[in-house]
Write a protein that holds these residues in place. Sequence first.
Motif, PDB file in Angstrom:
ATOM      1  N   THR A  26      -5.796   6.328  -2.137  1.00 22.94           N
ATOM      2  CA  THR A  26      -6.614   5.319  -2.336  1.00 22.94           C
ATOM      3  C   THR A  26      -6.187   4.271  -2.625  1.00 22.94           C
ATOM      4  O   THR A  26      -5.695   4.159  -3.518  1.00 22.94           O
ATOM      5  CB  THR A  26      -8.353   5.904  -2.893  1.00 22.94           C
ATOM      6  N   LEU A  27      -6.163   2.703  -2.209  1.00 27.10           N
ATOM      7  CA  LEU A  27      -6.366   1.194  -3.040  1.00 27.10           C
ATOM      8  C   LEU A  27      -7.236   0.988  -3.661  1.00 27.10           C
ATOM      9  O   LEU A  27      -8.492   1.189  -2.847  1.00 27.10           O
ATOM     10  CB  LEU A  27      -5.248   0.763  -1.779  1.00 27.10           C
ATOM     11  N   ASP A  28      -7.626   1.116  -4.481  1.00 34.80           N
ATOM     12  CA  ASP A  28      -8.096  -0.487  -4.895  1.00 34.80           C
ATOM     13  C   ASP A  28      -8.163  -1.472  -5.858  1.00 34.80           C
ATOM     14  O   ASP A  28      -6.757  -1.705  -6.520  1.00 34.80           O
ATOM     15  CB  ASP A  28      -9.101   0.410  -6.477  1.00 34.80           C
ATOM     16  N   PRO A  29      -7.971  -2.720  -4.999  1.00 35.90           N
ATOM     17  CA  PRO A  29      -8.988  -2.813  -3.829  1.00 35.90           C
ATOM     18  C   PRO A  29      -7.736  -2.142  -2.726  1.00 35.90           C
ATOM     19  O   PRO A  29      -6.938  -2.107  -2.601  1.00 35.90           O
ATOM     20  CB  PRO A  29      -8.727  -4.310  -4.291  1.00 35.90           C
ATOM     21  N   GLU A  30      -9.042  -2.541  -1.651  1.00 33.05           N
ATOM     22  CA  GLU A  30      -9.007  -2.022  -0.627  1.00 33.05           C
ATOM     23  C   GLU A  30      -7.244  -3.055  -0.118  1.00 33.05           C
ATOM     24  O   GLU A  30      -6.175  -2.249   1.141  1.00 33.05           O
ATOM     25  CB  GLU A  30     -10.106  -1.086   0.538  1.00 33.05           C
ATOM     26  N   VAL A  31      -7.216  -3.850  -0.440  1.00 26.01           N
ATOM     27  CA  VAL A  31      -6.770  -5.129   0.611  1.00 26.01           C
ATOM     28  C   VAL A  31      -6.669  -6.071  -0.646  1.00 26.01           C
ATOM     29  O   VAL A  31      -7.407  -6.254  -1.529  1.00 26.01           O
ATOM     30  CB  VAL A  31      -7.122  -6.323   1.581  1.00 26.01           C
ATOM     31  N   PHE A  32      -5.020  -6.070  -0.904  1.00 27.23           N
ATOM     32  CA  PHE A  32      -4.784  -6.999  -2.054  1.00 27.23           C
ATOM     33  C   PHE A  32      -4.392  -8.499  -1.915  1.00 27.23           C
ATOM     34  O   PHE A  32      -4.356  -9.056  -0.816  1.00 27.23           O
ATOM     35  CB  PHE A  32      -3.663  -6.351  -2.890  1.00 27.23           C
ATOM     36  N   TYR A  33      -4.675  -8.981  -3.037  1.00 31.26           N
ATOM     37  CA  TYR A  33      -4.340 -10.495  -3.083  1.00 31.26           C
ATOM     38  C   TYR A  33      -2.622 -10.995  -3.393  1.00 31.26           C
ATOM     39  O   TYR A  33      -2.307  -9.671  -4.278  1.00 31.26           O
ATOM     40  CB  TYR A  33      -5.123 -11.841  -4.345  1.00 31.26           C
ATOM     41  N   PRO A  34      -2.012 -11.334  -2.760  1.00 30.19           N
ATOM     42  CA  PRO A  34      -1.092 -12.374  -3.567  1.00 30.19           C
ATOM     43  C   PRO A  34      -0.582 -11.965  -4.739  1.00 30.19           C
ATOM     44  O   PRO A  34      -1.184 -12.482  -5.772  1.00 30.19           O
ATOM     45  CB  PRO A  34      -0.275 -13.416  -2.981  1.00 30.19           C
ATOM     46  N   TYR A  35       0.813 -11.159  -5.497  1.00 33.66           N
ATOM     47  CA  TYR A  35       0.358 -10.623  -6.836  1.00 33.66           C
ATOM     48  C   TYR A  35      -0.656 -10.574  -7.613  1.00 33.66           C
ATOM     49  O   TYR A  35      -1.207 -10.615  -9.071  1.00 33.66           O
ATOM     50  CB  TYR A  35       0.934 -12.357  -7.547  1.00 33.66           C
ATOM     51  N   GLU A  36      -1.740  -9.655  -7.422  1.00 32.15           N
ATOM     52  CA  GLU A  36      -3.378  -8.816  -8.287  1.00 32.15           C
ATOM     53  C   GLU A  36      -2.590  -7.155  -8.614  1.00 32.15           C
ATOM     54  O   GLU A  36      -1.365  -7.197  -7.494  1.00 32.15           O
ATOM     55  CB  GLU A  36      -4.012  -9.089  -6.383  1.00 32.15           C
ATOM     56  N   THR A  37      -3.329  -6.878  -9.465  1.00 30.35           N
ATOM     57  CA  THR A  37      -3.164  -6.055  -9.770  1.00 30.35           C
ATOM     58  C   THR A  37      -4.417  -5.035  -9.593  1.00 30.35           C
ATOM     59  O   THR A  37      -5.005  -5.578  -9.091  1.00 30.35           O
ATOM     60  CB  THR A  37      -3.245  -5.967 -11.201  1.00 30.35           C
ATOM     61  N   GLY A  38      -4.046  -3.507  -9.641  1.00 32.68           N
ATOM     62  CA  GLY A  38      -5.054  -3.076  -9.235  1.00 32.68           C
ATOM     63  C   GLY A  38      -4.067  -1.244  -8.989  1.00 32.68           C
ATOM     64  O   GLY A  38      -3.761  -0.999  -9.594  1.00 32.68           O
ATOM     65  N   THR A  39      -5.077  -0.844  -8.261  1.00 31.38           N
ATOM     66  CA  THR A  39      -4.805   0.571  -8.433  1.00 31.38           C
ATOM     67  C   THR A  39      -4.329   1.572  -7.389  1.00 31.38           C
ATOM     68  O   THR A  39      -5.680   1.727  -6.722  1.00 31.38           O
ATOM     69  CB  THR A  39      -6.122   1.489  -9.832  1.00 31.38           C
ATOM     70  N   ILE A  40      -3.776   2.047  -7.542  1.00 34.78           N
ATOM     71  CA  ILE A  40      -3.119   3.777  -6.415  1.00 34.78           C
ATOM     72  C   ILE A  40      -3.078   4.827  -5.980  1.00 34.78           C
ATOM     73  O   ILE A  40      -2.780   4.908  -7.434  1.00 34.78           O
ATOM     74  CB  ILE A  40      -1.572   3.369  -5.820  1.00 34.78           C
ATOM     75  N   ASP A  41      -4.367   5.288  -6.172  1.00 31.39           N
ATOM     76  CA  ASP A  41      -4.452   6.905  -6.409  1.00 31.39           C
ATOM     77  C   ASP A  41      -4.008   7.597  -5.152  1.00 31.39           C
ATOM     78  O   ASP A  41      -4.008   8.092  -4.284  1.00 31.39           O
ATOM     79  CB  ASP A  41      -5.554   7.255  -6.516  1.00 31.39           C
ATOM     80  N   ILE A  42      -2.491   8.931  -5.701  1.00 28.38           N
ATOM     81  CA  ILE A  42      -2.531   9.529  -4.429  1.00 28.38           C
ATOM     82  C   ILE A  42      -2.975  11.478  -5.084  1.00 28.38           C
ATOM     83  O   ILE A  42      -2.404  11.323  -6.097  1.00 28.38           O
ATOM     84  CB  ILE A  42      -0.955   9.412  -4.275  1.00 28.38           C
ATOM     85  N   GLU A  43      -2.838  12.094  -4.038  1.00 29.39           N
ATOM     86  CA  GLU A  43      -3.951  13.355  -4.248  1.00 29.39           C
ATOM     87  C   GLU A  43      -2.598  14.224  -3.298  1.00 29.39           C
ATOM     88  O   GLU A  43      -2.151  14.070  -2.561  1.00 29.39           O
ATOM     89  CB  GLU A  43      -5.189  13.758  -4.124  1.00 29.39           C
ATOM     90  N   LEU A  44      -1.989  15.363  -4.193  1.00 29.52           N
ATOM     91  CA  LEU A  44      -1.025  15.962  -3.693  1.00 29.52           C
ATOM     92  C   LEU A  44      -2.455  17.780  -3.838  1.00 29.52           C
ATOM     93  O   LEU A  44      -2.556  17.336  -5.022  1.00 29.52           O
ATOM     94  CB  LEU A  44       0.002  16.483  -4.366  1.00 29.52           C
ATOM     95  N   THR A  45      -1.928  18.287  -2.325  1.00 29.95           N
ATOM     96  CA  THR A  45      -2.698  19.817  -2.213  1.00 29.95           C
ATOM     97  C   THR A  45      -1.603  20.202  -2.217  1.00 29.95           C
ATOM     98  O   THR A  45      -0.576  20.381  -1.245  1.00 29.95           O
ATOM     99  CB  THR A  45      -3.869  19.710  -1.032  1.00 29.95           C
ATOM    100  N   ASN A  46      -1.821  21.700  -2.721  1.00 30.32           N
ATOM    101  CA  ASN A  46      -0.680  22.539  -2.597  1.00 30.32           C
ATOM    102  C   ASN A  46      -1.828  23.908  -1.386  1.00 30.32           C
ATOM    103  O   ASN A  46      -2.747  24.357  -1.778  1.00 30.32           O
ATOM    104  CB  ASN A  46      -0.232  23.599  -3.527  1.00 30.32           C
ATOM    105  N   SER A  47      -1.446  23.821  -0.284  1.00 30.34           N
ATOM    106  CA  SER A  47      -2.212  24.509   1.135  1.00 30.34           C
ATOM    107  C   SER A  47      -1.105  26.022   0.801  1.00 30.34           C
ATOM    108  O   SER A  47      -1.623  26.774   1.776  1.00 30.34           O
ATOM    109  CB  SER A  47      -2.795  24.041   2.450  1.00 30.34           C
TER     110      SER A  47
END
Length: 163
Positions: free
Chosen positions: A43-64
């Motif tokens: 999940t990216l926040d924002p979904e589309v970045f402006y050049p040199y913008e800060t934001g958050t990337i959330d990554i989930e790992l699942t152990n199946s």
Amino acid sequence: MKSFVLAILAASLLVVIPAPCLAAQGQVSASDAIYQAHVSSVTLDPEVFYPYETGTIDIELTNSGNQTVSLAHPDILDTHVKVLNPNSYNSVVRLGPGNVMKYSFQIQVDALDGTYFPIFTVSTKESGSISYPFKLEVDSRNLTAGITDRPDNFSMSKKDTVN
């Protein structure tokens, strides 16, 4: 002779049947356990970045799988993405069967307009590492907004919301 053939056939079935049964139960070695841990969402926040913008990337790992996997040193690799919280995950995480681990990275995009494919990577104690490329878009176009529904008349004394 017939009973001898039947006895050999029965004995061979006893040797062959247990192997598929073990595989069906999901018995895997510790080194193969990492293949059962996978990236289940990005999940990216924002979904589309402006050049040199800060934001958050959330990554989930699942152990199946059915064995615990030890994870360490998660990172995002790309020359256009600077991780602002690189030391947030300094400990080893043991991800049990059926569990999910969420990594949240504060980032700054050091890029101009375009589509980039950073790689999320995390080391495993069991063997190797998990690597997962994901799409990151950078767009400097201005945002535009439009009103799709408006009142027929505007009154100075009345407040109302539009969309």
